[in-house]
Design an enzyme around this catalytic site. Structure first.
Site, PDB file in Angstrom:
ATOM      1  N   GLU A 156     -62.153  -8.325  38.295  1.00  0.00           N
ATOM      2  CA  GLU A 156     -60.693  -8.320  38.153  1.00  0.00           C
ATOM      3  C   GLU A 156     -60.079  -7.564  39.323  1.00  0.00           C
ATOM      4  OE1 GLU A 156     -59.218  -6.980  34.346  1.00  0.00           O
ATOM      5  OE2 GLU A 156     -57.393  -6.144  35.234  1.00  0.00           O
ATOM      6  N   GLU A 161     -49.765  -3.389  39.077  1.00  0.00           N
ATOM      7  CA  GLU A 161     -49.489  -3.036  37.692  1.00  0.00           C
ATOM      8  C   GLU A 161     -48.522  -1.864  37.703  1.00  0.00           C
ATOM      9  OE1 GLU A 161     -52.929  -3.572  34.613  1.00  0.00           O
ATOM     10  OE2 GLU A 161     -53.734  -2.507  36.367  1.00  0.00           O
TER      11      GLU A 161
END
Length: 278
Positions: A156, A161
């Protein structure tokens, strides 16, 4: 007209005339040594769902491995095109999806799995993120072998974020077998002034064999290589990945919304682009 639909249309009109005056797209020429191979600039008619030839809208409300509170839907109320932006909307509402799980928040999660996947290159998006305690927007990638390998063995890459309680910070992270969740490889970019939700910013990674570089507005703030891995762990960033965009509500990392959190919250995406190196 049913009350729910009419209130949504009223909200759509409000978005069109008030909040979402789109700043002109900072459409950029390909970075040096890169060639554009895939993009979505969200130029469809206002109110349209995301382009189904480019995006899959995931649905469900099982917490998504993070104790999240939202149900993801495939409704225009949660993801649609408006004024040249993709608008992902997190709402506070009682909703029961096809999975039969009742939740008190809705949002959207889009992915390119099966439609676009790429090994190495530059991946970037111009985004205006939402704000508020418990709001968790993300622009990220997962290995296309997730069905066979599972997570985190698929790998990932979190290009961007943000958690609402950190309005001036974004995180760039990588997760793999033995270095996932709180043990992931993570860097943080802090704005010199202001908050990310106040304006659009460009988030990008440049991914090469054995190197991933993270950027905000063209500023390099993090570089990762296999040397950063814990001893004995495997670098799994050597196969195609697909792109995701979502806004989560609540969860173990951001915490849950509280009395200060205002709904609805919107993430505006001006464009998403993928390049390969010449």
């Amino acid at each position: 007209m049913p009350r729910k639909v009419s209130s949504w249309l009223f909200g759509l009109l409000t978005l069109s005339t008030a909040i979402f005056c789109r700043a002109s797209s900072e459409a950029s020429a390909p970075p040096a040594n890169y060639v554009l191979v895939w993009s979505d600039e969200f130029s469809a008619a206002d109110g349209s769902l995301p382009d189904s030839s480019k995006w899959v809208m995931e649905t469900g409300g099982g917490g998504w491995g993070n104790n999240e509170l939202e149900s993801y839907t495939n409704r225009a109320q949660n993801a649609h095109v408006q004024n040249g932006n993709l608008v992902i909307t997190a709402n506070k509402e009682n909703y029961k999806g096809a999975d039969g799980i009742s939740r008190h928040y809705t949002s959207a999660r889009l992915k390119t799995l099966g439609l676009f996947e790429q090994k190495y290159g530059r991946f970037e998006a111009r985004i205006k993120i939402p704000r508020g305690q418990g709001i968790w927007p993300a622009f990220w990638m997962l290995g296309n072998n997730i069905g066979a390998a599972g997570w985190p063995d698929c790998g990932e890459i979190d290009i961007m974020e943000n958690i609402g309680k950190e309005p001036d910070k974004v995180h760039g992270s990588m997760h793999g077998p033995g270095y996932s969740a709180e043990k992931g490889l993570t860097g943080t970019y802090k704005l010199p002034t202001g908050k990310f939700a106040d304006d659009f910013h460009i988030f990008a990674v440049e991914w090469e064999p054995s190197t991933v570089r993270f950027y905000v507005d063209g500023k390099l703030y993090e570089t990762r290589t296999p040397a950063d891995l814990p001893a004995g762990k495997t670098w799994v960033f050597d196969h195609p990945f697909f792109i995701l965009l979502n806004v989560a509500v609540g969860g173990g990392w951001p915490g849950n919304p509280d009395h200060t959190t205002v709904f609805p919250q919107h993430m505006l995406v001006d464009y998403v682009k993928a390049y390969t190196k010449k």
